[in-house]
Scaffold this active site. Structure first.
Site, mmCIF file in Angstrom:
data_model
loop_
_atom_site.group_PDB
_atom_site.id
_atom_site.type_symbol
_atom_site.label_atom_id
_atom_site.label_comp_id
_atom_site.label_asym_id
_atom_site.label_seq_id
_atom_site.Cartn_x
_atom_site.Cartn_y
_atom_site.Cartn_z
ATOM 1 N N LYS A 105 43.063 40.411 38.031
ATOM 2 C CA LYS A 105 42.498 39.479 37.044
ATOM 3 C C LYS A 105 43.556 38.825 36.157
ATOM 4 C CE LYS A 105 37.812 39.855 37.436
ATOM 5 N NZ LYS A 105 37.550 41.146 38.007
ATOM 6 N N SER B 195 33.098 43.122 31.887
ATOM 7 C CA SER B 195 32.901 44.567 31.854
ATOM 8 C C SER B 195 34.223 45.297 31.833
ATOM 9 C CB SER B 195 32.077 45.011 33.064
ATOM 10 O OG SER B 195 32.744 44.654 34.242
ATOM 11 N N GLU C 116 30.766 43.989 48.745
ATOM 12 C CA GLU C 116 30.002 44.331 47.547
ATOM 13 C C GLU C 116 29.444 45.741 47.669
ATOM 14 O OE1 GLU C 116 27.694 40.520 45.963
ATOM 15 O OE2 GLU C 116 27.017 41.114 47.947
ATOM 16 N N GLY D 299 24.492 46.287 44.678
ATOM 17 C CA GLY D 299 24.734 45.053 43.930
ATOM 18 C C GLY D 299 25.126 43.920 44.856
ATOM 19 N N ASP E 162 24.272 40.846 45.384
ATOM 20 C CA ASP E 162 23.744 39.524 45.040
ATOM 21 C C ASP E 162 24.435 38.400 45.815
ATOM 22 O OD1 ASP E 162 25.836 40.457 43.041
ATOM 23 O OD2 ASP E 162 25.854 38.301 42.714
ATOM 24 N N SER F 85 42.135 45.845 44.710
ATOM 25 C CA SER F 85 42.124 44.841 43.643
ATOM 26 C C SER F 85 42.389 45.382 42.251
ATOM 27 C CB SER F 85 40.791 44.089 43.662
ATOM 28 O OG SER F 85 39.717 44.994 43.555
HETATM 29 C C1 LIG Z 1 36.660 41.500 38.874
HETATM 30 C C2 LIG Z 1 37.037 42.458 39.923
HETATM 31 C C3 LIG Z 1 36.611 42.288 41.243
HETATM 32 C C4 LIG Z 1 35.668 41.189 41.664
HETATM 33 O O1 LIG Z 1 36.187 39.900 41.458
HETATM 34 P P1 LIG Z 1 35.230 38.629 41.574
HETATM 35 O O2 LIG Z 1 36.161 37.487 41.452
HETATM 36 O O3 LIG Z 1 34.254 38.700 40.450
HETATM 37 O O4 LIG Z 1 34.544 38.707 42.883
HETATM 38 C C5 LIG Z 1 37.061 43.183 42.198
HETATM 39 N N1 LIG Z 1 37.854 44.218 41.866
HETATM 40 C C6 LIG Z 1 38.273 44.431 40.611
HETATM 41 C C7 LIG Z 1 39.160 45.596 40.338
HETATM 42 C C8 LIG Z 1 37.890 43.552 39.598
HETATM 43 O O5 LIG Z 1 38.302 43.770 38.351
#
Ligand SMILES: *Cc1c(COP(=O)(O)O)cnc(C)c1O
Length: 327
Positions: free
Chosen positions: A58, A83, A210, A214, A216, A311
């Site tokens: 992010k 969140s 997903e 969840g 969606d 991620s």
């Molecule tokens: C926000 C986040 C995601 C999902 O990202 P999106 O762009 O909302 O699909 C996946 N993994 C982590 C660790 C995140 O913080």
């Protein structure tokens, strides 16, 4: 190159984002594991955003968006609703760039994420997600009252371009990847990655994963419109979106990205595998792409080269211990 003329984010935008954020973010390592390859019957390349600044990808989107602001916007400040990881990323980017940040967070957000967001100097405003309060509406109200720029975590072209920068790095290291698998909540990560990867290598396939509870985005892709679900009950706190955005849905449909789902147990097994075999701490949501691959859910991977985006790694250690124990 334009892969689809109607897309609002193009490869040039991802490249420009990469230039802007280069001074601020890490180029994260791409790790391999023979054990993982043997187990999954393909060659895996793990893009470890667990080692990114703030502990998740992010930071890319937040720096990409905040470096686009005008001097007037910078002077007023920004507001994010998140969140956790996006809140931390926005707070971190704002602090580095000398911008004031407000973050709207659920009052049951993990303590670690709350402390980190405050640690970056952001003001935190709480909302009650169980009571169905609309965090986006709260952020918009604060934005209007105080003249702040809203920085969404996925429904924004600048943010999407920023997330796509990780695919540029990954494809530089492994130019002949066949597949990339990422976690998916609102689809900003998957959108950015898909735009960048498909522009460079049109034959590549991308999948977003997903939590089953969840799904969606999966429902939205099937129905061709944004579907809103009740607050999902899953251990993947970073993937608890109730609705994607028209923007990300349009991108993922135009480029035919695939959406898969995994159970919480599958997430836990992937977290345990990454910790035990690869010595990487991955948070539940961050393990979604890997969980799908580990459980044979990603189509046509035998003998292929598969990029797996880990991620994020922001997970309370006591919770981590509970989740990976006794499997
Ligand atoms: C926000 C986040 C995601 C999902 O990202 P999106 O762009 O909302 O699909 C996946 N993994 C982590 C660790 C995140 O913080």
């Amino acid at each position: 190159m334009a892969i689809s003329p109607q897309l609002t984010v193009r490869l040039e935008d991802v490249r420009a984002a990469r230039e802007r954020i280069a001074p601020w973010i890490h180029r994260t390592p791409v790790l391999t594991s023979r054990t993982a390859d043997e187990r999954m019957g393909c060659r895996t390349f793990f893009k470890c955003e667990t080692f990114q600044r703030t502990g998740a990808f992010k930071a890319r989107g937040a720096f990409a968006r905040l470096t686009q602001l005008t001097p007037e916007e910078r002077a007023r400040g920004v507001v994010a609703f998140s969140s956790g990881n996006h809140g931390q990323a926005t707070a971190c980017a704002a602090r580095e760039l000398g911008i004031r940040a407000t973050v709207v967070m659920p009052k049951d957000a993990p303590a670690l994420k709350l402390a980190a967001t405050r640690g970056y100097g952001a003001r935190v405003v709480f909302y009650d997600r169980a009571a169905g309060e609309d965090r986006e509406a709260i952020a918009r109200r604060i934005s209007e009252e105080e003249g702040l720029v809203v920085v969404p975590s996925f429904d924004d072209d600048g943010v999407i371009a920023g997330q796509g920068t990780l695919a540029l790095e990954l494809l530089e290291e492994v130019p002949d990847l066949d597949v990339i698998v990422t976690p998916c909540a609102g689809g900003g990560l998957l959108s950015g990655v898909t735009i960048a990867a498909r522009s460079i290598r049109p034959e590549i396939r991308t999948y977003g994963v997903e939590p089953e509870a969840g799904n969606d985005m999966q429902l939205s892709m099937e129905r061709g419109e944004v579907v809103t679900i009740p607050p999902p009950r899953t251990i993947a706190d970073s993937l608890q979106t109730m609705a994607a955005a028209q923007r990300t849905l349009d991108i993922l449909r135009a480029l035919s990205a695939g959406i898969l789902t995994v159970s919480d147990l599958e997430l836990r097994r992937a977290m345990a595998f990454a910790a035990e075999r690869m010595k990487i701490v991955v948070e539940p949501g961050g393990a979604a792409g890997f969980a799908a691959l580990l459980h044979g859910k990603v189509p046509d991977t035998a003998g292929r080269k598969v990029g797996v985006v880990l991620s994020g790694g922001n997970v309370d250690l006591a919770l981590f211990g509970e989740l990976v124990a006794g499997l």
